[in-house]
Scaffold this motif. Structure first.
Motif, PDB file in Angstrom:
ATOM      1  N   HIS A  76      40.497  32.289  33.390  1.00  0.00           N
ATOM      2  CA  HIS A  76      41.930  33.269  33.498  1.00  0.00           C
ATOM      3  C   HIS A  76      42.460  33.064  32.423  1.00  0.00           C
ATOM      4  O   HIS A  76      43.091  32.022  32.484  1.00  0.00           O
ATOM      5  CB  HIS A  76      42.968  32.803  34.954  1.00  0.00           C
ATOM      6  N   THR A 123      36.074  40.469  40.988  1.00  0.00           N
ATOM      7  CA  THR A 123      35.754  40.742  40.289  1.00  0.00           C
ATOM      8  C   THR A 123      34.490  39.253  38.847  1.00  0.00           C
ATOM      9  O   THR A 123      33.390  39.059  38.953  1.00  0.00           O
ATOM     10  CB  THR A 123      36.722  40.874  38.825  1.00  0.00           C
ATOM     11  N   ALA A 124      35.534  37.942  39.376  1.00  0.00           N
ATOM     12  CA  ALA A 124      34.739  36.862  39.023  1.00  0.00           C
ATOM     13  C   ALA A 124      33.261  36.526  39.791  1.00  0.00           C
ATOM     14  O   ALA A 124      32.967  36.414  38.953  1.00  0.00           O
ATOM     15  CB  ALA A 124      35.842  35.509  39.171  1.00  0.00           C
ATOM     16  N   ALA A 179      40.925  40.097  41.605  1.00  0.00           N
ATOM     17  CA  ALA A 179      40.479  39.201  40.885  1.00  0.00           C
ATOM     18  C   ALA A 179      39.170  38.675  40.625  1.00  0.00           C
ATOM     19  O   ALA A 179      37.843  38.060  40.150  1.00  0.00           O
ATOM     20  CB  ALA A 179      41.663  38.253  40.006  1.00  0.00           C
ATOM     21  N   LEU A 224      30.541  38.945  38.868  1.00  0.00           N
ATOM     22  CA  LEU A 224      30.940  38.596  37.375  1.00  0.00           C
ATOM     23  C   LEU A 224      29.881  37.490  37.047  1.00  0.00           C
ATOM     24  O   LEU A 224      28.246  36.756  36.253  1.00  0.00           O
ATOM     25  CB  LEU A 224      32.107  38.115  36.053  1.00  0.00           C
ATOM     26  N   ASP A 266      42.381  42.536  33.124  1.00  0.00           N
ATOM     27  CA  ASP A 266      41.736  42.354  31.922  1.00  0.00           C
ATOM     28  C   ASP A 266      40.516  41.960  31.996  1.00  0.00           C
ATOM     29  O   ASP A 266      40.476  40.609  32.361  1.00  0.00           O
ATOM     30  CB  ASP A 266      42.847  42.351  31.130  1.00  0.00           C
ATOM     31  N   ILE A 267      39.680  42.120  31.157  1.00  0.00           N
ATOM     32  CA  ILE A 267      38.120  41.757  31.638  1.00  0.00           C
ATOM     33  C   ILE A 267      37.838  41.537  29.585  1.00  0.00           C
ATOM     34  O   ILE A 267      37.749  41.995  29.282  1.00  0.00           O
ATOM     35  CB  ILE A 267      36.722  42.326  31.853  1.00  0.00           C
ATOM     36  N   ILE A 294      33.972  31.159  33.808  1.00  0.00           N
ATOM     37  CA  ILE A 294      34.555  32.009  34.073  1.00  0.00           C
ATOM     38  C   ILE A 294      35.850  31.319  34.015  1.00  0.00           C
ATOM     39  O   ILE A 294      36.876  30.698  35.189  1.00  0.00           O
ATOM     40  CB  ILE A 294      34.182  33.207  34.827  1.00  0.00           C
ATOM     41  N   LEU A 333      39.551  36.762  32.481  1.00  0.00           N
ATOM     42  CA  LEU A 333      40.402  37.513  33.339  1.00  0.00           C
ATOM     43  C   LEU A 333      41.813  37.280  33.495  1.00  0.00           C
ATOM     44  O   LEU A 333      42.213  35.783  33.152  1.00  0.00           O
ATOM     45  CB  LEU A 333      39.898  36.882  34.286  1.00  0.00           C
ATOM     46  N   VAL A 380      33.850  34.464  29.910  1.00  0.00           N
ATOM     47  CA  VAL A 380      34.826  35.501  30.371  1.00  0.00           C
ATOM     48  C   VAL A 380      36.239  34.971  30.176  1.00  0.00           C
ATOM     49  O   VAL A 380      36.095  34.323  31.431  1.00  0.00           O
ATOM     50  CB  VAL A 380      34.000  35.978  31.896  1.00  0.00           C
TER      51      VAL A 380
END
Length: 345
Positions: A280, A174-175, A171, A178, A333-334, A278, A299, A297
């Protein structure tokens, strides 16, 4: 049609009583006969309905859930999922109790685990704090034969049975990817707001984020991590201070909760569009911020899936059955404002 015990008896050439003894691992069956029954079970693909068997015998499950107290929207959503499961499973002889303890308080959590051990439930699910006293409390539960599942934040150094949560390093990575891609050539540093470094999920997200930023976007300055204790008022104060000290701030990664404070600080400073944010967990507040553009975004982890997974695993452990790992894997999930669930984009 699903095979039945009658089909097993016919396939193995034995009585229903013999099949029952084998299924319940009772004595009085010769090895060769047991082998015939087990072969018939494998040939037919028989899967025992343990829930139905327990219902017939009047056997039930008592499960304890220990969650953080406070205003963390995701945790309150997690609690709501536990309460929904409690209502749904009451008819299946599954009794669920919920206890909330102060967030990030290892001593209080260890005490709650000790109290759960004295109650002797079939299993305990807990949002863990990574501390020696919590590890010891989990060990004592396991020594009593009580299954333990960690939720959201893991405790891998312990004897817990299973973790119901996402891969938090993934996670964080991914952040990081992005953030780097969203910022592109835009100048300015990136800040990280954590809840507490006492919980493993926050540490792992930070580890993944920093690794990708250093590997792929090494020229980007990362500011020292600030800890907001998942408290919206404190997060607002901390983010406001970051903006004052770094007027060229390009991005913020909020890897914990308290995102109402993040949104308030960005909007108050007029930085809602200038700073890439970004965060969560999809909650009503974060959804609104995603739609408005203040958060770029989200997550997300599925709280309902995590609770259902924890219950399945605890019941399986109580029944001595294997855990189906693929069924219990929690995905990341994004969400952008364009792909929010339920058509609310």
């Amino acid at each position: 049609m699903r095979p039945t015990v009658h089909d097993i008896a016919a396939e193995a050439g034995v009585s229903l009583a013999t099949v029952d003894r084998v299924l319940n691992n009772r004595p009085g069956v010769r090895a060769v006969t047991r082998g015939k029954v087990e072969q018939a079970i494998a040939t037919l693909g028989y899967v025992r309905d343990v829930a139905a068997a327990n219902l017939a015998k009047g056997r039930g499950y008592s499960l304890n859930f220990i969650l953080p107290a406070g205003e963390n929207s995701f945790m309150r959503g997690l609690e709501a999922e536990v309460r929904a499961a409690k209502a749904h499973l009451a008819s299946e002889r599954t009794e669920i109790t919920i206890r909330c303890v102060p967030a990030f308080d290892a001593s209080a959590l260890a005490d709650a685990l000790a109290e759960a051990r004295r109650q002797r439930p079939a299993g305990v699910a807990v949002v863990a704090v990574d501390a020696p006293e919590v590890v010891r409390a989990v060990e004592e539960l396991r020594q009593e034969g009580i299954a333990v599942v960690t939720l959201v934040s893991d405790l891998p150094g312990s004897t817990r049975d299973h973790f119901a949560g996402v891969d938090n390093i993934a996670a964080g990575r991914t952040a990081g990817n992005l953030m780097g891609r969203f910022l592109g050539d835009r100048a300015g540093p990136v800040a990280v707001v954590a809840g507490s470094m006492l919980v493993r999920d926050h540490r792992e997200r930070l580890e993944g984020f920093q690794a990708v930023m250093h590997e792929c976007f090494e020229t980007r300055l990362l500011l020292p991590v600030v800890e907001g204790q998942d408290d919206a008022a404190l997060v607002e104060k901390l983010v406001g201070g970051l903006i004052e000290r770094h007027p060229d701030l390009a991005g913020i990664y909020s890897l914990g909760a308290g995102n109402r404070g993040l949104v308030a600080a960005l909007e108050k400073a007029g930085k809602a569009e200038a700073v890439c944010a970004i965060a969560h967990e999809l909650t009503p507040h974060s959804r609104a911020a995603l739609l408005s553009g203040t958060i770029d975004v989200l997550l997300n982890q599925d709280a309902g899936h995590e609770i259902r997974s924890a219950i399945r695993v605890l019941k399986a452990k109580a029944d001595g059955l294997p855990v189906i790992e693929a069924q219990e894997r929690i995905r990341i999930d994004i969400f952008l404002k364009d792909n929010l669930p339920n058509g609310q984009a």
